[in-house]
Structure formats: C-alpha cells, structure tokens
Scaffold this motif. Sequence first.
Motif, PDB file in Angstrom:
ATOM      1  N   UNK A   1      59.265  41.647  90.838  1.00  0.00           N
ATOM      2  CA  UNK A   1      57.968  41.435  90.440  1.00  0.00           C
ATOM      3  C   UNK A   1      56.729  42.199  91.007  1.00  0.00           C
ATOM      4  N   UNK A   2      55.781  42.444  90.479  1.00  0.00           N
ATOM      5  CA  UNK A   2      54.588  43.024  91.193  1.00  0.00           C
ATOM      6  C   UNK A   2      53.325  42.123  91.456  1.00  0.00           C
ATOM      7  N   UNK A   3      52.796  42.246  92.363  1.00  0.00           N
ATOM      8  CA  UNK A   3      51.412  41.400  92.753  1.00  0.00           C
ATOM      9  C   UNK A   3      50.059  41.967  92.451  1.00  0.00           C
ATOM     10  N   UNK A   4      49.189  41.180  91.840  1.00  0.00           N
ATOM     11  CA  UNK A   4      47.975  41.583  91.778  1.00  0.00           C
ATOM     12  C   UNK A   4      46.932  40.771  91.925  1.00  0.00           C
ATOM     13  N   UNK A   5      45.582  40.993  91.945  1.00  0.00           N
ATOM     14  CA  UNK A   5      44.385  40.173  92.058  1.00  0.00           C
ATOM     15  C   UNK A   5      44.090  39.747  90.764  1.00  0.00           C
ATOM     16  N   UNK A   6      43.823  38.167  90.400  1.00  0.00           N
ATOM     17  CA  UNK A   6      43.146  37.833  88.969  1.00  0.00           C
ATOM     18  C   UNK A   6      41.943  37.632  89.166  1.00  0.00           C
ATOM     19  N   UNK A   7      41.288  37.870  88.054  1.00  0.00           N
ATOM     20  CA  UNK A   7      39.649  37.749  87.849  1.00  0.00           C
ATOM     21  C   UNK A   7      39.498  36.972  86.545  1.00  0.00           C
ATOM     22  N   UNK A   8      38.318  36.471  86.505  1.00  0.00           N
ATOM     23  CA  UNK A   8      37.671  35.883  85.317  1.00  0.00           C
ATOM     24  C   UNK A   8      37.689  36.950  84.172  1.00  0.00           C
ATOM     25  N   UNK A   9      37.892  36.598  83.139  1.00  0.00           N
ATOM     26  CA  UNK A   9      38.018  37.636  81.787  1.00  0.00           C
ATOM     27  C   UNK A   9      36.436  38.370  81.734  1.00  0.00           C
ATOM     28  N   UNK A  10      35.528  37.549  82.063  1.00  0.00           N
ATOM     29  CA  UNK A  10      34.251  38.026  81.739  1.00  0.00           C
ATOM     30  C   UNK A  10      33.763  38.775  82.898  1.00  0.00           C
ATOM     31  N   UNK A  11      34.291  38.826  84.200  1.00  0.00           N
ATOM     32  CA  UNK A  11      33.935  39.735  85.246  1.00  0.00           C
ATOM     33  C   UNK A  11      34.471  40.891  85.253  1.00  0.00           C
ATOM     34  N   UNK A  12      34.376  41.739  84.083  1.00  0.00           N
ATOM     35  CA  UNK A  12      35.097  43.201  83.990  1.00  0.00           C
ATOM     36  C   UNK A  12      34.342  44.090  85.323  1.00  0.00           C
ATOM     37  N   UNK A  13      33.000  43.875  85.472  1.00  0.00           N
ATOM     38  CA  UNK A  13      32.300  44.743  86.456  1.00  0.00           C
ATOM     39  C   UNK A  13      33.137  44.350  87.830  1.00  0.00           C
ATOM     40  N   UNK A  14      33.323  43.234  88.017  1.00  0.00           N
ATOM     41  CA  UNK A  14      34.029  43.292  89.656  1.00  0.00           C
ATOM     42  C   UNK A  14      35.479  43.538  89.572  1.00  0.00           C
ATOM     43  N   UNK A  15      35.953  43.656  88.458  1.00  0.00           N
ATOM     44  CA  UNK A  15      37.506  43.895  88.369  1.00  0.00           C
ATOM     45  C   UNK A  15      37.500  45.389  88.633  1.00  0.00           C
ATOM     46  N   UNK A  16      36.707  46.026  87.836  1.00  0.00           N
ATOM     47  CA  UNK A  16      36.664  47.518  87.939  1.00  0.00           C
ATOM     48  C   UNK A  16      36.320  48.219  89.560  1.00  0.00           C
ATOM     49  N   UNK A  17      35.319  47.485  90.005  1.00  0.00           N
ATOM     50  CA  UNK A  17      34.896  47.798  91.217  1.00  0.00           C
ATOM     51  C   UNK A  17      36.179  47.614  92.375  1.00  0.00           C
ATOM     52  N   UNK A  18      36.789  46.801  92.142  1.00  0.00           N
ATOM     53  CA  UNK A  18      37.940  46.244  92.932  1.00  0.00           C
ATOM     54  C   UNK A  18      39.266  47.086  92.780  1.00  0.00           C
ATOM     55  N   UNK A  19      39.206  47.555  91.574  1.00  0.00           N
ATOM     56  CA  UNK A  19      40.361  48.615  91.160  1.00  0.00           C
ATOM     57  C   UNK A  19      40.185  49.678  91.716  1.00  0.00           C
ATOM     58  N   UNK A  20      38.656  50.367  91.725  1.00  0.00           N
ATOM     59  CA  UNK A  20      38.390  51.480  92.158  1.00  0.00           C
ATOM     60  C   UNK A  20      38.709  51.509  93.604  1.00  0.00           C
ATOM     61  N   UNK A  21      38.307  50.468  94.419  1.00  0.00           N
ATOM     62  CA  UNK A  21      38.375  50.335  95.938  1.00  0.00           C
ATOM     63  C   UNK A  21      39.979  50.212  96.330  1.00  0.00           C
TER      64      UNK A  21
END
Length: 256
Positions: free
Chosen positions: A216-236
């Motif tokens: 399996x692969x590990x990832x970080x979970x976010x609230x579905x409404x918090x796309x801004x933070x998810x995008x920032x974290x993905x970039x980082x």
Amino acid sequence: MKKFLCVLLTVALLAITFVACSNGGSTEDTTAANNAAKETLVMATNAEFPPYEYHEGDKIVGIDAEIAQAIADKLGMELKIEDVAFDSIIPGVQAKKYDMGMAGMTVNDERLKSVDFSTSYAKGVQVVIVKNDSDIKTVDDVKGKKVGVQTSTTGDIYATDDFGEKNITRFDNGAVAVQALVAGKVDCVIIDNEPAKSYVEANEGLKILETEYVEEEYAICFNKENTELKDKVNKALDELTKDGTVQKIIDKYIKA
C-alpha cells in the motif's frame, strides 16, 4: 516674562509627550506585528506506529513527524501534533478539529468517502506476525484463525474482508495486539511491516511471515472542503520529494 516662559515650556512639554506617546504606540504596533505568531498547522496522528510516529520522551518523533515539520517549514507555519486514537483521526479532520491527519494512513475507497488525500509520500506493506512455533506458515493459513488488528487500520479492513468479522479481534494499538498474541489470545497479528519489526524485536518468540499480505501507499488526509491547504501541502511535498528531503527522512528511520 516668567509667565510667558512657563507657558512656552508647558507647550513644549506637551508636544514632547504627544510625540513620545505617538511613537510609543507605533513601536508597540510594529513589535506586535513582528512578533505575531505563525499560523498553526494542526496534525492528528496516533503515536503508536514506529518508525512513522512514536514517543521519544515527551516528544513525538518519526517519519511522519519529520516530514510534517518539513512541510510546515516550507509553508511558514508552526506545526502542532495531536496524539489521538487512530480511529478518531478521520472524524476529527472531518469536523475541522485537525487540519490534517498523518499516521501511516493508506488511501482506500472507504476513506475517500470521508476525506481527501495528498499525493503519496511512502510505501507500506502489511505483514503477519506469528509465534515461532505457529502452524501458520503462509497468509493462506490465516483463514479460520483468530486475527489481531489495530482498529480502523487497513490491516483491520483487509483482514475483515478476507477472513470474516467473527475471526477479527480489534485493539487500540499494535503494541496491545502483539501482547494479545504473546498471551495466546489471538493466533496472529496483521500490521504494517515497519512497526512489526519493532514489535518482533521487543518480544522474544515472535516472527514475521516471509509472505507479504498487502502492499500500500501512505498519504496525508484533509477535510474535503480544505482544498487550499491540500494543494499547498502537495506543492511542498512535491518540492521536498524532488530535493531528496523525504527520502532522507525515510532512510534515517528505515535502513535498506
């Protein structure tokens, strides 16, 4: 003349006082702005999953903790780690109690109904821990046996699907599940390979089956409404992966 001089001195004193007060207010405002606290990034984890997250004294350390800190540094944020039960991470992220969840968490269809995930940052393998004298030699032999798992982990989900609800015994964390195996309350434990190594090393008479159970692969979970933070974290995360930081952190805890 003396009266006139007194008036002049009084006016001058008031002017100085006014300027001093004005400058004082400005200095305080500037100082407050300069010392303003960084925005906090609250990460929920379950610090019972070495080497991804575990306690070292009062501090939570491990792969996830260091990668999260590197992400927070990239974003100019202050990282705060909350140690909670694994099965409360996703509900807490859904309720916006935590900004993200990072706990050796695998992306699957069931979890995607509740939260969004970042890009993957590490690979994991689910394995089976047994006693040295166990008659369980391969994963196929687990059928019909009592299986110990950590509640709500992918090991729990996969094992329940493969071996049936009646054969599954759930525990709050992997360490308790392994102690149940040592005590003979379950026949095996299904858990991620890295913490499995730690548990086997700490408990004489146990071993890990050579046959892997699930990759399996590990990832970080976010609230579905918090796309801004998810995008920032993905970039980082992308930048930290490309510059070798993520692999360096993983190699620090998992030796080739």
